[in-house]
Design an enzyme around this catalytic site. Structure first.
Site, PDB file in Angstrom:
ATOM      1  N   HIS A 164     -37.248  -8.746  -3.911  1.00 50.83           N
ATOM      2  CA  HIS A 164     -36.563  -9.716  -4.782  1.00 50.83           C
ATOM      3  C   HIS A 164     -35.059  -9.426  -4.847  1.00 50.83           C
ATOM      4  O   HIS A 164     -34.235 -10.305  -4.591  1.00 50.83           O
ATOM      5  CB  HIS A 164     -37.183  -9.668  -6.185  1.00 50.83           C
ATOM      6  N   GLU A 165     -34.716  -8.196  -5.163  1.00 50.72           N
ATOM      7  CA  GLU A 165     -33.282  -7.873  -5.303  1.00 50.72           C
ATOM      8  C   GLU A 165     -32.562  -8.010  -3.963  1.00 50.72           C
ATOM      9  O   GLU A 165     -31.425  -8.459  -3.898  1.00 50.72           O
ATOM     10  CB  GLU A 165     -33.088  -6.470  -5.890  1.00 50.72           C
ATOM     11  N   ASP A 209     -28.674 -15.487 -21.950  1.00 51.60           N
ATOM     12  CA  ASP A 209     -29.897 -14.705 -21.902  1.00 51.60           C
ATOM     13  C   ASP A 209     -31.114 -15.543 -22.339  1.00 51.60           C
ATOM     14  O   ASP A 209     -32.233 -15.278 -21.919  1.00 51.60           O
ATOM     15  CB  ASP A 209     -29.731 -13.512 -22.846  1.00 51.60           C
ATOM     16  N   TYR A 232     -37.502 -18.578 -12.631  1.00 51.35           N
ATOM     17  CA  TYR A 232     -38.130 -17.786 -11.577  1.00 51.35           C
ATOM     18  C   TYR A 232     -39.291 -18.536 -10.921  1.00 51.35           C
ATOM     19  O   TYR A 232     -39.262 -18.835  -9.734  1.00 51.35           O
ATOM     20  CB  TYR A 232     -38.672 -16.477 -12.159  1.00 51.35           C
ATOM     21  N   GLU A 240     -32.505 -17.640  -9.239  1.00 54.57           N
ATOM     22  CA  GLU A 240     -33.787 -16.930  -9.332  1.00 54.57           C
ATOM     23  C   GLU A 240     -34.941 -17.633  -8.613  1.00 54.57           C
ATOM     24  O   GLU A 240     -35.784 -16.975  -8.011  1.00 54.57           O
ATOM     25  CB  GLU A 240     -34.153 -16.672 -10.797  1.00 54.57           C
ATOM     26  N   GLU A 267     -29.374  -7.074  -8.841  1.00 57.17           N
ATOM     27  CA  GLU A 267     -28.934  -7.244  -7.459  1.00 57.17           C
ATOM     28  C   GLU A 267     -27.463  -6.932  -7.240  1.00 57.17           C
ATOM     29  O   GLU A 267     -26.776  -7.681  -6.539  1.00 57.17           O
ATOM     30  CB  GLU A 267     -29.252  -8.667  -7.012  1.00 57.17           C
ATOM     31  N   HIS A 310     -31.682 -11.561  -3.226  1.00 58.53           N
ATOM     32  CA  HIS A 310     -30.477 -12.021  -3.928  1.00 58.53           C
ATOM     33  C   HIS A 310     -29.207 -11.828  -3.088  1.00 58.53           C
ATOM     34  O   HIS A 310     -28.181 -12.445  -3.379  1.00 58.53           O
ATOM     35  CB  HIS A 310     -30.295 -11.253  -5.240  1.00 58.53           C
TER      36      HIS A 310
HETATM   37  N1  BES Z   1     -30.740 -10.820 -11.768  1.00 61.50           N
HETATM   38  C1  BES Z   1     -31.975 -10.483 -12.337  1.00 61.50           C
HETATM   39  C2  BES Z   1     -31.864  -9.757 -13.643  1.00 61.50           C
HETATM   40  C3  BES Z   1     -31.110 -10.511 -14.723  1.00 61.50           C
HETATM   41  C4  BES Z   1     -31.271 -11.869 -14.910  1.00 61.50           C
HETATM   42  C5  BES Z   1     -30.249  -9.833 -15.546  1.00 61.50           C
HETATM   43  C6  BES Z   1     -30.549 -12.523 -15.891  1.00 61.50           C
HETATM   44  C7  BES Z   1     -29.541 -10.490 -16.531  1.00 61.50           C
HETATM   45  C8  BES Z   1     -29.690 -11.849 -16.703  1.00 61.50           C
HETATM   46  C9  BES Z   1     -32.832  -9.674 -11.373  1.00 61.50           C
HETATM   47  O1  BES Z   1     -32.714 -10.055 -10.047  1.00 61.50           O
HETATM   48  C10 BES Z   1     -34.264  -9.924 -11.722  1.00 61.50           C
HETATM   49  O2  BES Z   1     -34.669 -11.045 -11.617  1.00 61.50           O
HETATM   50  N2  BES Z   1     -34.995  -8.896 -12.091  1.00 61.50           N
HETATM   51  C11 BES Z   1     -36.396  -8.990 -12.384  1.00 61.50           C
HETATM   52  C12 BES Z   1     -37.146  -8.618 -11.152  1.00 61.50           C
HETATM   53  C13 BES Z   1     -38.231  -9.426 -10.731  1.00 61.50           C
HETATM   54  C14 BES Z   1     -38.412 -10.832 -11.078  1.00 61.50           C
HETATM   55  C15 BES Z   1     -38.885  -9.003  -9.460  1.00 61.50           C
HETATM   56  C16 BES Z   1     -36.723  -7.988 -13.459  1.00 61.50           C
HETATM   57  O3  BES Z   1     -35.836  -7.252 -13.856  1.00 61.50           O
HETATM   58  O4  BES Z   1     -37.853  -7.937 -13.917  1.00 61.50           O
HETATM   59 ZN    ZN Z   2     -33.598 -12.026  -9.755  1.00 66.47          ZN
END
Ligand code: BES
Ligand code: ZN
Length: 635
Positions: free
Chosen positions: A322-323, A404, A412, A345, A298, A326
């Site tokens: 989703h993005e 991480d 989520y 999330e 995002e 955010h």
């Molecule tokens: N912000 C996240 C990706 C992220 C989270 C990167 C934690 C590094 C550390 C992004 O918004 C996300 O949640 N992406 C998901 C998408 C989904 C749940 C629709 C993905 O990448 O799968």
């Molecule tokens: Zn996210």
């Protein structure tokens, strides 16, 4: 201005009591109802913002593809206590050339603390009374974990190299010396020089055409935390979708991307109708090469996206919702530390669901919710089996660990279900009004889990005289697993799929309509529900019927790989290998490799493929896969 001043005064007042890494934030004290300042300690940053904090960045950078290095000058405007002696920035694998203070660039002394696992090194810079500017001259190194440098062959066009960054959670410090804590925000301007054939884009106001000299200027007027600092460089072109939306991609991908995101403008409008104005002016998406380790990121004004959502039928665009969501949850109201990640999330999945429901109906959104809940339950079971039960709480404790580790379905989907439970308890109208004010009241501020609880008590429960025992929400937030009062998404369409599956297993008959009438989500649910003892013959029938091994839908393909590997359906192995080499999206890689290594033969296959594929993956993915596969190559 007034606000920062207040924070500063209060910080001074609090200074004696402060230890390290604390930033201040406003919070309502539970009993008095008075506003006071709470301290937030970010265990993942060396910064000491109560003494001196960054407020604005002027960044100059030269992107050097030949040496895979960014040479940068970071001019930080800071706010500091009158008697502050140092500014502490986070760094990781950066080469610091020199540091100056003031607009006259007086050389100053600095030191780097010893490297710590995950965190890198604190850069302690000596400042003086009234120091307002601190300038760091530096370059990135091969250890820059945020950066992925792609060779010509790793791109769609195969003519120009490509670079993208991924800063979340704590990788910004590997390409910018910065106070890398989600509670610390800065606005920025940037001047970036790249090879003439390429375009540069950032999480900022962006160009829509290449410049002649390869020099690009950016501004991001709204303050953002470091994890949203982003850059990508490549042979990229722009196409408009609506007046304030558009898409960037390599030329050969642009038309497909423009079609896929056709509903983008409508999505922004829908989101605004739900929870208030979009505060970032434009909303664009850049489609990156397939090694991008996430589905989407995002980055403000410019979501970074994987090409694996270009299914050709707009069926995977909930990721865009989703993005986009955010832009409120996360980018406006930001988790104070990575222990509060569910606030980013969980709210975002809830908001995403609401956008999808508004655009495509309840039926459609319930399919998405049901798929997510199935995943969540499986993940909780396996986390508990792996001794990770403590990470099934919404509020995490990531002390001494990589943030991480907190990226699981808990933040989520348990987060989503918690908010949906609240919605179902108070009714949608009340809940929507609450969410909208939550974003308004806390825009450009940080939120801790505890501050959220207080806010919810006051603005949702007490205000609407809702009767809810603290036990109920505390169990969700501080308790493990999924509470009994978790909502159960109900999908009639999936119930029909279940019936068709049972009948097929019994009689071998599949109605013709499944090919024409099922959405990709119904097919996904069907594949995931296949029994473990399905035969090779049955798999062949499904492959033939739905063209599964050759599908262009990455979600279907990834789901299909589970029975393929489990039953050793060899016919699909060439596609499996090609997929793993081409795609770097961790969400697909982890389950596929995990399934492969369950058997002896499969483990061998996994390691063979990984040896070929690893150079294509970003650090985020290799970091997880190295652990999974017991790989000992260090970059
Ligand atoms: N912000 C996240 C990706 C992220 C989270 C990167 C934690 C590094 C550390 C992004 O918004 C996300 O949640 N992406 C998901 C998408 C989904 C749940 C629709 C993905 O990448 O799968
Ligand atoms: Zn996210």
């Amino acid at each position: 201005m007034y606000k920062t001043f207040t924070v500063l005064m209060l910080s001074m007042f609090l200074l004696q009591a402060c230890t390290q890494n604390k930033s201040t934030l406003e919070n309502t004290e539970p009993n008095s109802g008075q506003t006071m300042k709470l301290e937030v300690k970010d265990i993942h940053s060396f910064a000491q913002p109560h003494e001196a904090r960054i407020v604005h960045l002027d960044w100059e950078a030269k992107v050097d593809f030949e040496h895979q290095r960014i040479r940068g000058v970071a001019r930080w405007q800071i706010e500091a206590l009158a008697n502050a002696q140092k500014l502490v920035l986070d760094t990781k694998a950066l080469e610091i050339d020199r540091v100056t203070i003031g607009t006259n660039e007086e050389e100053t002394s600095y030191s780097l603390s010893p490297a710590q696992p995950h965190l890198g090194r604190g850069l302690h810079i000596d400042i003086k009374e009234n120091t307002e500017w601190v300038t760091v001259y530096y370059s990135t190194t091969a250890g820059a974990e945020a950066l992925q440098w792609l060779s010509v062959e790793q791109t769609a066009g195969k003519e120009q190299p490509f670079l993208f960054t991924q800063s979340q959670a704590i990788l910004a410090r590997s390409w910018l010396p910065v106070q890398d804590s989600p509670g610390i925000r800065f606005s920025y301007s940037a001047k970036v020089e790249v090879p003439r054939e390429l375009m540069a884009l950032m999480s900022a106001e962006n160009p829509q055409e290449k410049t002649k000299d390869g020099v690009y200027s950016f501004t991001m007027a709204q303050p953002i935390p470091a994890y949203l600092f982003a850059l990508t460089v490549g042979d990229i072109e722009f196409a408009a979708i609506g007046p304030r939306t558009g898409v960037y991609a390599e030329p050969s991908t642009l038309a497909k991307a423009t079609y896929e995101f056709g509903a983008l403008e409508a999505m922004v409008k829908t989101a605004e109708e739900l929870y208030g104005p979009y505060r970032w002016e434009r909303y664009d998406i850049v489609v990156l090469p397939p090694s991008f380790p996430f589905g989407g990121m995002e980055n403000p004004r410019l979501t970074f996206a994987t090409p694996t959502i270009l299914a050709g039928d707009r069926s995977l665009t909930s990721l865009v919702a989703h993005e986009l969501a955010h832009s409120w949850s996360g980018n406006l109201v930001t988790n104070a530390t990575w222990n509060d990640f569910w606030l980013n999330e969980g709210f975002t999945v809830y908001f995403e669901q609401r956008i999808m429901e508004a655009l495509y109906g309840r039926d459609y959104a319930e399919m998405l919710a049901a798929l997510a809940v199935t995943d969540l339950k499986e993940e909780i079971t396996s986390m508990i089996a792996d001794g990770q039960g403590q990470d099934t709480r919404l509020k995490l404790d990531l002390e001494g660990r990589n943030p991480d580790d907190g990226v699981t379905a808990i933040a989520y989907d348990k987060g989503y279900l918690f908010l949906r439970m609240l919605e179902e308890k108070v009714g949608r109208e009340i809940f929507d009004a609450f969410v909208k004010t939550y974003f308004e009241d806390n825009a450009f501020q940080v939120m801790t889990t505890e501050a959220f609880i207080d806010y919810m008590k006051e603005h949702l429960l007490e205000k609407n005289s809702v009767d809810m025992e603290p036990m109920v929400y505390k169990k969700w937030i501080y308790g493990k697993g999924l509470p009994d009062n978790a909502p159960r998404p109900k999908s009639d369409r999936f119930a029909k799929v279940d019936a068709i599956l049972s009948a097929w297993l019994e009689t071998g008959q599949l109605p013709n309509t499944v090919k024409t009438q099922w959405s990709s989500h119904e097919l996904q649910h069907f594949i995931r529900s296949l029994p473990e003892d399905i035969s090779l013959g049955q798999l062949a029938v499904l492959d033939e019927t739905f063209g599964l091994s050759h599908t262009g839908n990455s979600e279907i393909f990834a789901a299909w790989m589970v029975p393929v590997i489990r039953q050793d359906y060899e016919k699909a192995y060439p596609q499996l290998e090609a997929f793993l080499i081409r795609t770097g999206r961790r969400k697909f890689l982890m389950p596929i490799y995990s399934e492969l290594i369950k058997g002896e033969e499969g483990r061998k296959r996994a390691l063979d493929i990984y040896a070929k594929a690893r150079p294509n993956y970003h650090f985020v993915s290799t970091h997880s896969l190295d652990k999974l596969l017991g790989h000992d190559i260090k970059n």
